[in-house]
Design an enzyme around this catalytic site. Sequence first.
Site, PDB file in Angstrom:
ATOM      1  N   GLU A  38      -5.693   3.659   4.196  1.00 26.55           N
ATOM      2  CA  GLU A  38      -6.811   4.303   3.488  1.00 26.55           C
ATOM      3  C   GLU A  38      -8.016   4.378   4.449  1.00 26.55           C
ATOM      4  O   GLU A  38      -8.271   3.424   5.205  1.00 26.55           O
ATOM      5  CB  GLU A  38      -7.154   3.414   2.283  1.00 26.55           C
ATOM      6  CG  GLU A  38      -8.343   3.822   1.459  1.00 26.55           C
ATOM      7  CD  GLU A  38      -8.656   2.760   0.377  1.00 26.55           C
ATOM      8  OE1 GLU A  38      -8.215   1.601   0.480  1.00 26.55           O
ATOM      9  OE2 GLU A  38      -9.355   3.116  -0.590  1.00 26.55           O
ATOM     10  N   LYS A 109      -8.212   9.647  -4.904  1.00 28.56           N
ATOM     11  CA  LYS A 109      -8.041   8.328  -5.543  1.00 28.56           C
ATOM     12  C   LYS A 109      -8.631   8.302  -6.953  1.00 28.56           C
ATOM     13  O   LYS A 109      -9.808   8.620  -7.153  1.00 28.56           O
ATOM     14  CB  LYS A 109      -8.694   7.260  -4.671  1.00 28.56           C
ATOM     15  CG  LYS A 109      -8.379   5.831  -5.064  1.00 28.56           C
ATOM     16  CD  LYS A 109      -9.004   4.858  -4.053  1.00 28.56           C
ATOM     17  CE  LYS A 109      -8.656   3.411  -4.335  1.00 28.56           C
ATOM     18  NZ  LYS A 109      -9.307   2.500  -3.367  1.00 28.56           N
ATOM     19  N   CYS A 142      -4.232   2.315  -2.365  1.00 30.99           N
ATOM     20  CA  CYS A 142      -4.717   0.932  -2.487  1.00 30.99           C
ATOM     21  C   CYS A 142      -4.681   0.401  -3.926  1.00 30.99           C
ATOM     22  O   CYS A 142      -3.621   0.230  -4.487  1.00 30.99           O
ATOM     23  CB  CYS A 142      -6.091   0.802  -1.835  1.00 30.99           C
ATOM     24  SG  CYS A 142      -6.406  -0.901  -1.337  1.00 30.99           S
TER      25      CYS A 142
END
Length: 265
Positions: A38, A109, A142
């Site tokens: 990321e 995200k 993540c």
Amino acid sequence: MKVGFLQMEPDFGRVRRNVERAFSLMGDCEADLMVLPELFNTGYQFASRDEVKALAEEVPEGFTTEAFIYEARKRKTYFVFGIAEKVRDRFFNSAVLVGPEGFIGVYRKIHLFSMERLWFAPGEDGFPVFDIGMARVGLMICVDWLFPEAARVLALEGADIICHPSNLVLPHCPDAMVTRCLENRVFAVTANRIGREERIPGKALNFIGKSQIVSPRGKILYRAPEDREEVRVLDISPEEARDKLITPENDIFLDRRKEFYERLV
Ligand code: ACM
């Protein structure tokens, strides 16, 4: 199919240097699909929105995506990498997929972690799955690991391999991803970073490394150490992820009793 990850320590704010180092660390490793961390090209801990503004890039026109498209063509490799994406006056924490044919797609995200909420807008386009011929790849980033719905949705959409760029600071994810793989019968490639950032005094972040590749049966095929940059590529058979039988009588998807949980979500 050869899939791998790059575990590295980005140097905050030095985008060109981080991109160049990523390629030099990957050297001439042969892989069909590589996953990077990321925000690998910027570093993680932004201290102001102005910093995000200065470092975010458009996709696919930005420097980083164009560099990866060039390398993807040259190396005949698919890449998934995390960057700060600029979309008009908004910024997203995004994972980009490119391949020899060029730009393929982006995931923005959905679950923002801690101070990311100050800089980034939450993604609104769901969890995408892309067919790259050799396999169907799903993207999440993540802390999405903490929401089992993310991996579930990707698996239900047909992902064989979950590509999971990360900047993990909590210790639980590597083991939790074993369960995500087992409960969905998918591969997962988690590419994490190492090192420490304390760009905001008193808010030090220690990244845990432990990038890994996990099989649909929950086997950790490889897990990296917590303190070393590393490139690792393994041979996998993506079709293993299409067998959802846990016993001859039990199919992990067909056995779901949606009526008992769907109304709660
Ligand atoms: C994280 O989502 N970067 C912990």
